[in-house]
Design a protein around this motif. Structure first.
Motif, mmCIF file in Angstrom:
data_model
loop_
_atom_site.group_PDB
_atom_site.id
_atom_site.type_symbol
_atom_site.label_atom_id
_atom_site.label_comp_id
_atom_site.label_asym_id
_atom_site.label_seq_id
_atom_site.Cartn_x
_atom_site.Cartn_y
_atom_site.Cartn_z
ATOM 1 N N MET A 238 23.118 15.781 -4.830
ATOM 2 C CA MET A 238 22.392 14.517 -5.116
ATOM 3 C C MET A 238 21.263 16.023 -3.711
ATOM 4 N N SER A 239 20.245 15.042 -4.176
ATOM 5 C CA SER A 239 18.797 15.714 -2.715
ATOM 6 C C SER A 239 18.947 14.221 -1.885
ATOM 7 N N THR A 240 19.603 14.043 -0.841
ATOM 8 C CA THR A 240 19.451 12.969 0.398
ATOM 9 C C THR A 240 17.988 12.334 1.012
ATOM 10 N N ILE A 241 17.870 12.819 1.559
ATOM 11 C CA ILE A 241 16.078 12.278 2.503
ATOM 12 C C ILE A 241 16.769 11.820 4.110
ATOM 13 N N THR A 242 16.707 12.270 4.575
ATOM 14 C CA THR A 242 16.804 11.923 6.757
ATOM 15 C C THR A 242 16.185 12.206 7.454
ATOM 16 N N THR A 243 14.701 12.587 6.604
ATOM 17 C CA THR A 243 13.234 11.849 7.810
ATOM 18 C C THR A 243 12.521 11.094 7.589
ATOM 19 N N ALA A 244 11.937 11.145 8.582
ATOM 20 C CA ALA A 244 10.257 9.888 7.753
ATOM 21 C C ALA A 244 9.430 10.602 7.493
ATOM 22 N N ALA A 245 9.599 12.475 8.053
ATOM 23 C CA ALA A 245 8.193 13.080 7.326
ATOM 24 C C ALA A 245 9.047 13.464 5.577
ATOM 25 N N GLU A 246 9.933 13.539 5.662
ATOM 26 C CA GLU A 246 10.077 13.478 4.382
ATOM 27 C C GLU A 246 10.039 12.730 2.899
ATOM 28 N N LEU A 247 10.007 11.350 4.016
ATOM 29 C CA LEU A 247 9.978 10.393 3.015
ATOM 30 C C LEU A 247 8.081 9.667 2.982
ATOM 31 N N GLU A 248 7.290 10.218 3.950
ATOM 32 C CA GLU A 248 5.994 10.173 3.872
ATOM 33 C C GLU A 248 5.231 11.661 2.921
ATOM 34 N N ALA A 249 6.325 12.400 2.598
ATOM 35 C CA ALA A 249 6.096 13.655 1.460
ATOM 36 C C ALA A 249 5.738 13.487 0.477
ATOM 37 N N ILE A 250 6.396 12.073 0.066
ATOM 38 C CA ILE A 250 6.616 11.417 -1.472
ATOM 39 C C ILE A 250 5.380 10.508 -1.293
ATOM 40 N N TYR A 251 6.009 9.912 -0.700
ATOM 41 C CA TYR A 251 4.996 8.392 -0.645
ATOM 42 C C TYR A 251 3.746 8.800 -0.270
ATOM 43 N N GLY A 252 3.503 9.309 0.621
ATOM 44 C CA GLY A 252 1.814 9.543 1.533
ATOM 45 C C GLY A 252 1.511 7.883 2.488
ATOM 46 N N ARG A 253 -0.030 8.208 2.647
ATOM 47 C CA ARG A 253 0.224 6.997 3.975
ATOM 48 C C ARG A 253 -0.084 5.442 3.360
ATOM 49 N N PRO A 254 0.828 4.362 3.623
ATOM 50 C CA PRO A 254 0.035 3.154 3.005
ATOM 51 C C PRO A 254 -1.486 3.371 3.018
ATOM 52 N N ALA A 255 -2.053 2.147 1.522
ATOM 53 C CA ALA A 255 -3.483 1.492 1.852
ATOM 54 C C ALA A 255 -4.022 0.770 3.247
ATOM 55 N N GLU A 256 -5.063 0.342 4.102
ATOM 56 C CA GLU A 256 -5.274 -0.202 4.437
ATOM 57 C C GLU A 256 -5.162 -1.463 4.470
ATOM 58 N N THR A 257 -5.022 -1.855 3.255
ATOM 59 C CA THR A 257 -4.828 -3.494 2.949
ATOM 60 C C THR A 257 -2.961 -3.344 3.142
ATOM 61 N N SER A 258 -2.667 -2.617 3.295
ATOM 62 C CA SER A 258 -0.774 -2.613 3.374
ATOM 63 C C SER A 258 -0.751 -2.723 4.900
ATOM 64 N N LEU A 259 -1.212 -2.325 5.546
ATOM 65 C CA LEU A 259 -1.220 -3.134 6.808
ATOM 66 C C LEU A 259 -2.137 -4.027 7.695
ATOM 67 N N VAL A 260 -3.598 -3.951 7.644
ATOM 68 C CA VAL A 260 -4.344 -4.688 8.291
ATOM 69 C C VAL A 260 -3.771 -6.560 6.999
ATOM 70 N N LYS A 261 -2.558 -6.564 6.969
ATOM 71 C CA LYS A 261 -2.318 -7.954 6.491
ATOM 72 C C LYS A 261 -1.535 -8.338 7.286
ATOM 73 N N GLN A 262 -0.542 -7.479 7.992
ATOM 74 C CA GLN A 262 0.649 -7.924 9.050
ATOM 75 C C GLN A 262 -0.357 -8.131 10.366
ATOM 76 N N VAL A 263 0.093 -9.783 10.745
ATOM 77 C CA VAL A 263 0.025 -10.168 12.036
ATOM 78 C C VAL A 263 0.693 -10.994 12.193
ATOM 79 N N ALA A 264 0.384 -11.881 14.172
ATOM 80 C CA ALA A 264 1.997 -11.819 15.431
ATOM 81 C C ALA A 264 2.168 -13.267 15.079
ATOM 82 N N ARG A 265 0.523 -13.681 14.177
ATOM 83 C CA ARG A 265 0.655 -15.461 14.564
ATOM 84 C C ARG A 265 0.158 -15.537 13.578
ATOM 85 N N LEU A 266 0.261 -16.857 12.728
ATOM 86 C CA LEU A 266 -0.057 -17.852 11.570
ATOM 87 C C LEU A 266 -1.285 -17.522 11.156
ATOM 88 N N THR A 267 -2.333 -17.455 9.886
ATOM 89 C CA THR A 267 -3.236 -17.133 10.047
ATOM 90 C C THR A 267 -3.428 -19.105 9.205
#
Length: 203
Positions: free
Chosen positions: A1-30
């Motif tokens: 079994m190949s176990t992932i142990t670092t964030a870098a390994e995860l990012e190598a598999i999944y890549g970077r999130p799209a802008e829409t995945s990041l801009v949707k998060q806010v600190a207060r209710l819209t």
């Protein structure tokens, strides 16, 4: 079994999130996020404590979680099994996570924040249903809020009646209790009596 142990390994598999995945998060209710909360009759409440993690279902009429302002939610603690696992956890670790479901909608809403337990009589009275007030309420200071896309709901067919399980296809609570307790409690009598009992003690 190949176990992932670092964030870098995860990012190598999944890549970077799209802008829409990041801009949707806010600190207060819209206004849009507030509308989703007000349309939701069900939320899963996740907490963490000294004995581990807990995720508890909470449900009531649509909009049962009150939007006090764009940074604060109030969740009444309705009648349940009195284990109060979530409340015990909040006493030790105030961090909470909420997942709102809206029947018929594939989009869900996620809220992270910190909760305090209130027993203020006036506040609790304002949540009374049929004269019954909750014994406490969680006052949640929002730290992050964002919607989750519909893929999970679409894959699961959650709201599709053709995917609903047939009556008797899964064990009933009475059968589960009987099996665990070697027939000391539970059984058919428990299942037959529970609907009427629950109907009298919803609030």
């Amino acid at each position: 079994m190949s176990t992932i142990t670092t964030a870098a390994e995860l990012e190598a598999i999944y890549g970077r999130p799209a802008e829409t995945s990041l801009v949707k998060q806010v600190a207060r209710l819209t206004p849009e996020y507030r509308a989703m909360i007000e349309a939701s009759p069900f939320v899963a409440l996740a907490t963490s404590g000294p004995d581990g993690l807990d995720c508890s279902p909470r449900g009531d009429g649509r909009g049962f979680i009150r939007v006090a302002d764009d940074a604060t939610l109030i969740l009444p603690d309705r009648r349940g099994n009195n284990r109060i696992d979530s409340l015990r956890n909040v006493l030790v670790d105030p961090r909470v996570a909420l997942l709102f479901l809206i029947p018929g909608s594939g989009v869900t809403l996620r809220v992270n924040g910190r909760a305090a337990i209130s027993a203020d009589a006036e506040l609790l009275a304002s949540f009374a249903v049929d004269g019954a007030a909750p014994r406490t309420a969680l006052v949640i200071a929002i730290e992050a809020v964002y919607f989750q896309c519909a893929r999970a709901i679409m894959r699961s067919g959650l709201w599709d009646p053709t995917t609903f399980v047939a009556p008797g296809a899964v064990p009933t609570p009475g059968r589960i209790l009987a099996a665990i307790s070697a027939d000391r409690i539970g059984g058919d009598a428990y299942d037959q009596e529970w609907p009427a009992k629950a109907a009298k003690t919803l609030w």
